[in-house]
Design an enzyme around this catalytic site. Structure first.
Site, PDB file in Angstrom:
ATOM      1  N   THR A  38      -2.595   7.457   0.581  1.00  0.00           N
ATOM      2  CA  THR A  38      -3.418   7.338  -0.276  1.00  0.00           C
ATOM      3  C   THR A  38      -3.746   9.290  -0.293  1.00  0.00           C
ATOM      4  OG1 THR A  38      -4.333   5.640  -0.999  1.00  0.00           O
ATOM      5  CG2 THR A  38      -5.609   7.648  -1.161  1.00  0.00           C
ATOM      6  N   VAL A  39      -4.036   9.124   1.604  1.00  0.00           N
ATOM      7  CA  VAL A  39      -4.819  10.523   1.599  1.00  0.00           C
ATOM      8  C   VAL A  39      -4.306  11.561   2.762  1.00  0.00           C
ATOM      9  CG1 VAL A  39      -6.775  11.298   3.578  1.00  0.00           C
ATOM     10  CG2 VAL A  39      -6.595   9.120   2.885  1.00  0.00           C
ATOM     11  N   ILE A  91     -17.930  14.030   1.036  1.00  0.00           N
ATOM     12  CA  ILE A  91     -18.713  14.865   1.706  1.00  0.00           C
ATOM     13  C   ILE A  91     -18.656  16.280   2.381  1.00  0.00           C
ATOM     14  CG2 ILE A  91     -22.019  14.913   1.086  1.00  0.00           C
ATOM     15  CD1 ILE A  91     -20.806  12.332   0.077  1.00  0.00           C
ATOM     16  N   GLU A 142      -9.581  -0.187   2.458  1.00  0.00           N
ATOM     17  CA  GLU A 142      -9.170   0.285   3.519  1.00  0.00           C
ATOM     18  C   GLU A 142      -8.211  -0.701   4.092  1.00  0.00           C
ATOM     19  OE1 GLU A 142      -9.883   2.902   6.278  1.00  0.00           O
ATOM     20  OE2 GLU A 142     -11.310   2.604   4.561  1.00  0.00           O
ATOM     21  N   LYS A 193     -19.188   4.680   9.945  1.00  0.00           N
ATOM     22  CA  LYS A 193     -18.928   5.315   9.444  1.00  0.00           C
ATOM     23  C   LYS A 193     -20.907   6.159   9.994  1.00  0.00           C
ATOM     24  CE  LYS A 193     -16.571   5.789   5.705  1.00  0.00           C
ATOM     25  NZ  LYS A 193     -16.281   5.073   4.676  1.00  0.00           N
TER      26      LYS A 193
HETATM   27  P1  NAP Z   1      -3.224   3.689   3.468  1.00  0.00           P
HETATM   28  O1  NAP Z   1      -2.653   5.565   1.871  1.00  0.00           O
HETATM   29  O2  NAP Z   1      -3.320   3.025   3.833  1.00  0.00           O
HETATM   30  O3  NAP Z   1      -2.012   5.416   4.242  1.00  0.00           O
HETATM   31  C1  NAP Z   1      -1.514   5.100   5.188  1.00  0.00           C
HETATM   32  C2  NAP Z   1       0.175   5.972   6.087  1.00  0.00           C
HETATM   33  O4  NAP Z   1       0.204   5.734   7.227  1.00  0.00           O
HETATM   34  C3  NAP Z   1       1.179   5.157   5.131  1.00  0.00           C
HETATM   35  O5  NAP Z   1       2.172   6.519   4.655  1.00  0.00           O
HETATM   36  C4  NAP Z   1       1.815   4.690   5.768  1.00  0.00           C
HETATM   37  O6  NAP Z   1       3.283   4.546   5.816  1.00  0.00           O
HETATM   38  C5  NAP Z   1       1.451   5.500   7.835  1.00  0.00           C
HETATM   39  N1  NAP Z   1       2.037   4.551   8.495  1.00  0.00           N
HETATM   40  C6  NAP Z   1       1.023   3.518   8.523  1.00  0.00           C
HETATM   41  N2  NAP Z   1       1.058   3.495   9.882  1.00  0.00           N
HETATM   42  C7  NAP Z   1       2.777   3.486  10.581  1.00  0.00           C
HETATM   43  C8  NAP Z   1       2.588   3.296  11.934  1.00  0.00           C
HETATM   44  N3  NAP Z   1       3.137   2.985  12.586  1.00  0.00           N
HETATM   45  N4  NAP Z   1       3.743   5.016  11.907  1.00  0.00           N
HETATM   46  C9  NAP Z   1       4.026   5.719  11.373  1.00  0.00           C
HETATM   47  N5  NAP Z   1       3.381   5.755   9.720  1.00  0.00           N
HETATM   48  C10 NAP Z   1       2.437   4.640   9.549  1.00  0.00           C
HETATM   49  O7  NAP Z   1      -4.360   4.633   4.014  1.00  0.00           O
HETATM   50  P2  NAP Z   1      -5.517   6.210   3.491  1.00  0.00           P
HETATM   51  O8  NAP Z   1      -6.180   5.148   2.633  1.00  0.00           O
HETATM   52  O9  NAP Z   1      -4.429   7.246   3.396  1.00  0.00           O
HETATM   53  O10 NAP Z   1      -6.090   5.998   4.623  1.00  0.00           O
HETATM   54  C11 NAP Z   1      -6.014   6.791   5.775  1.00  0.00           C
HETATM   55  C12 NAP Z   1      -6.962   6.938   6.413  1.00  0.00           C
HETATM   56  O11 NAP Z   1      -7.539   7.981   6.244  1.00  0.00           O
HETATM   57  C13 NAP Z   1      -7.323   5.510   7.300  1.00  0.00           C
HETATM   58  O12 NAP Z   1      -7.989   6.187   8.938  1.00  0.00           O
HETATM   59  C14 NAP Z   1      -8.745   5.162   6.299  1.00  0.00           C
HETATM   60  O13 NAP Z   1      -9.369   4.768   7.277  1.00  0.00           O
HETATM   61  C15 NAP Z   1      -8.705   6.896   6.063  1.00  0.00           C
HETATM   62  N6  NAP Z   1      -9.390   7.271   4.623  1.00  0.00           N
HETATM   63  C16 NAP Z   1      -9.373   6.577   4.021  1.00  0.00           C
HETATM   64  C17 NAP Z   1      -9.926   7.181   2.325  1.00  0.00           C
HETATM   65  C18 NAP Z   1      -9.719   6.604   1.901  1.00  0.00           C
HETATM   66  O14 NAP Z   1     -10.301   7.245   0.613  1.00  0.00           O
HETATM   67  N7  NAP Z   1      -8.288   6.222   0.877  1.00  0.00           N
HETATM   68  C19 NAP Z   1     -10.897   7.740   3.113  1.00  0.00           C
HETATM   69  C20 NAP Z   1     -11.349   8.312   3.754  1.00  0.00           C
HETATM   70  C21 NAP Z   1     -10.955   7.967   5.065  1.00  0.00           C
HETATM   71  P3  NAP Z   1       4.164   4.019   4.486  1.00  0.00           P
HETATM   72  O15 NAP Z   1       3.776   4.927   3.426  1.00  0.00           O
HETATM   73  O16 NAP Z   1       5.637   4.701   5.033  1.00  0.00           O
HETATM   74  O17 NAP Z   1       4.025   2.599   4.921  1.00  0.00           O
HETATM   75  N1  HSE Z   2     -12.698   2.254   2.557  1.00  0.00           N
HETATM   76  C1  HSE Z   2     -13.474   3.565   2.708  1.00  0.00           C
HETATM   77  C2  HSE Z   2     -14.251   3.596   1.719  1.00  0.00           C
HETATM   78  C3  HSE Z   2     -13.145   4.975   2.176  1.00  0.00           C
HETATM   79  O1  HSE Z   2     -14.344   2.522   0.442  1.00  0.00           O
HETATM   80  O2  HSE Z   2     -15.218   3.856   1.738  1.00  0.00           O
HETATM   81  C4  HSE Z   2     -13.488   6.225   2.294  1.00  0.00           C
HETATM   82  O3  HSE Z   2     -14.193   5.425   3.993  1.00  0.00           O
END
Ligand code: NAP
Ligand code: HSE
Length: 434
Positions: free
Chosen positions: A14-15, A138, A192, A207
């Site tokens: 996603t990110v 934010i 998450e 957070k």
């Molecule tokens: P996500 O959609 O699950 O994406 C995770 C990515 O990491 C995927 O591309 C996955 O690969 C890759 N990955 C996982 N294990 C791996 C490994 N061992 N080696 C290489 N690549 C690996 O997660 P996300 O929502 O983007 O979140 C990413 C981070 O941002 C997290 O720390 C989360 O807490 C934080 N965050 C997320 C949001 C949100 O709104 N989603 C907001 C703020 C912060 P594949 O795609 O190939 O499976």
């Molecule tokens: N899972 C987190 C939330 C993503 O719902 O707020 C943003 O940090």
């Protein structure tokens, strides 16, 4: 213009995919503002063949994410994988130890290892930045560390988890079931990888601990956060809150207690009944909001999208722009060695009104038992509602709102009722705000 700033992206979910899209869309504008081009040189994810809706052909691919930290064509490693330990932490350590800058959205890793990583970054004169880790799009870390830098912060509180806020506000407006709304939040990319972190309050606690450290100049202490999530909240609680003029929101709160002569911190994540008159009650969906109470600036409210690809990518890229401009700063505003330890504060003497919900057997004397416990513990009842059950002998829901009183009174009343055969499940207690 200076030479391009070369970045490697670990994680294209996603990110990560959001960051690539943002850089493709706004690249020129960002280069002007940063004073140099931001150039992605290498990427890594688990599955190379996955269709992510973005063209990855211009970038080198690494199968092992830790290899990104060793590349000569990388100035900044951007970790967007997640997980407090494991590969994300190994990558962060390798990058910083190798003198590369690190940008991450990983609140779990920062909450558990932020002090260590900050020390390594400072020792190597590298930047460690994590704006996206707290409240999505934010700029609250910037707001705290820069905009409010002239103030002592008396208290901070807010809505720090988009998934929980989305679930609660959807349940409120549509009457939908918890499980169905959680599924929507996952599909929308808010939750998450393990959504129990969201609904049990752990993500908000990560957070909160990060913000508290920056706000109060204290060592980050995630273990000291008292955490409750939203899994016990029923549609009946939401309806009951509504009838009383409140909505239910999961809040993180942190404040300093100097009553004992030493600086103590009270950090909590809990669902609250928030008055419909309070600005936080209007914060719906995946929106987050953080309130800072400052000794000169007064109350500052930061509000915006707390989760999702675009807003989170915006915060990640803002950190990269900062690095491009040479703004490194101390990750927690003060150098890691200058952050003070703070013991947890005792919440017992805090005054509040409380909502207490009991699920009890529908039989003679149960209400008398509950009200006697309140009386014996000195808790004054403001109102009480019992929702009956159509079948005689089934469970009923009893909701009590107390007058303002110390938290220790409510704890004492619940201790008196602990183990009572009249209670079918543990009571749910929420404070009232506003
Ligand atoms: P996500 O959609 O699950 O994406 C995770 C990515 O990491 C995927 O591309 C996955 O690969 C890759 N990955 C996982 N294990 C791996 C490994 N061992 N080696 C290489 N690549 C690996 O997660 P996300 O929502 O983007 O979140 C990413 C981070 O941002 C997290 O720390 C989360 O807490 C934080 N965050 C997320 C949001 C949100 O709104 N989603 C907001 C703020 C912060 P594949 O795609 O190939 O499976
Ligand atoms: N899972 C987190 C939330 C993503 O719902 O707020 C943003 O940090």
């Amino acid at each position: 213009m200076s030479a391009p700033l070369r970045i490697a992206l670990a994680g294209l979910g996603t990110v990560g995919a959001g960051v690539i899209r943002l850089l493709e869309t706004n690249g020129e504008l960002i280069a002007q503002r940063a004073g140099r081009e931001i150039q992605v040189t290498a990427v890594c994810a688990r599955d190379r063949s996955k269709d992510r809706g973005i063209d990855l052909s211009p970038y080198a691919w690494e199968d092992d994410m830790t290899a990104l930290a060793a590349r000569d064509d990388v100035d900044v490693v951007v970790e967007l994988v997640g997980g407090s330990d494991g590969p994300a932490l190994a990558l962060a350590r390798n990058a910083l130890n190798g003198g590369k800058h690190l940008v991450t959205a990983n609140k779990a890793m920062i909450a558990h290892h932020g002090m260590e990583l900050a020390s390594v970054a400072e020792a190597g004169n590298a930047a460690l930045k994590f704006e996206a880790a707290v409240a999505g799009g934010i700029p609250v870390i910037k707001g705290l560390g820069e905009g409010a830098a002239a103030n002592a912060i008396d208290r901070l509180y807010g809505i720090l988890n988009g998934t929980c806020n989305y679930i609660l506000s959807q349940m409120e407006s549509t009457g939908a079931d918890f499980g169905d709304v959680l599924k929507d939040a996952q599909e929308l990319g808010y939750a998450e990888a393990d959504p129990t972190f969201d609904i049990e309050g752990v993500d908000a606690a990560h957070k909160l601990a990060i913000l508290a450290s920056i706000a109060f100049g204290t060592k980050l202490d995630f273990g000291a956060v008292d955490i409750s999530g939203i899994t016990k909240i029923r549609a009946a609680d939401i309806a009951q809150a509504d009838a009383l003029g409140y909505v239910i929101r999961l809040l993180g709160t942190a404040d300093v207690d100097t009553g004992s002569g030493e600086k103590r911190l009270l950090q909590r994540v809990q669902p609250y009944l928030v008055s419909k008159e309070h600005p936080l009650a209007a914060v719906d969906g995946p929106t987050n909001a953080v309130v800072l109470e400052c000794n000169f600036a007064g109350r500052l409210l930061f509000e915006g999208a707390g989760a999702g690809d675009g807003p989170t990518a915006s915060a990640v890229v803002a950190d990269i722009v900062d690095i491009a401009r040479g703004n490194f700063g101390a990750p927690f505003s003060l150098p890691a060695g200058a952050l003070q330890p703070a013991a947890p504060a005792d919440p017992g003497n805090r005054l509040s009104r409380f909502y207490m919900r009991f699920v009890v057997a529908d039989r003679l004397g149960v209400l008398a038992e509950i009200t006697a416990a309140m009386r014996d513990a000195g808790v004054s009842i403001e109102s009480m509602i019992q929702h009956g059950h159509p079948e005689e002998g089934g469970d009923v829901l009893v909701a009590i709102v107390s007058h303002e009183g110390p938290e220790s009174g409510v704890s004492a009343a619940l201790d008196l009722l602990d183990g009572s055969p009249s209670l079918s499940e543990a009571p749910l207690v929420m404070r009232l705000l506003g």
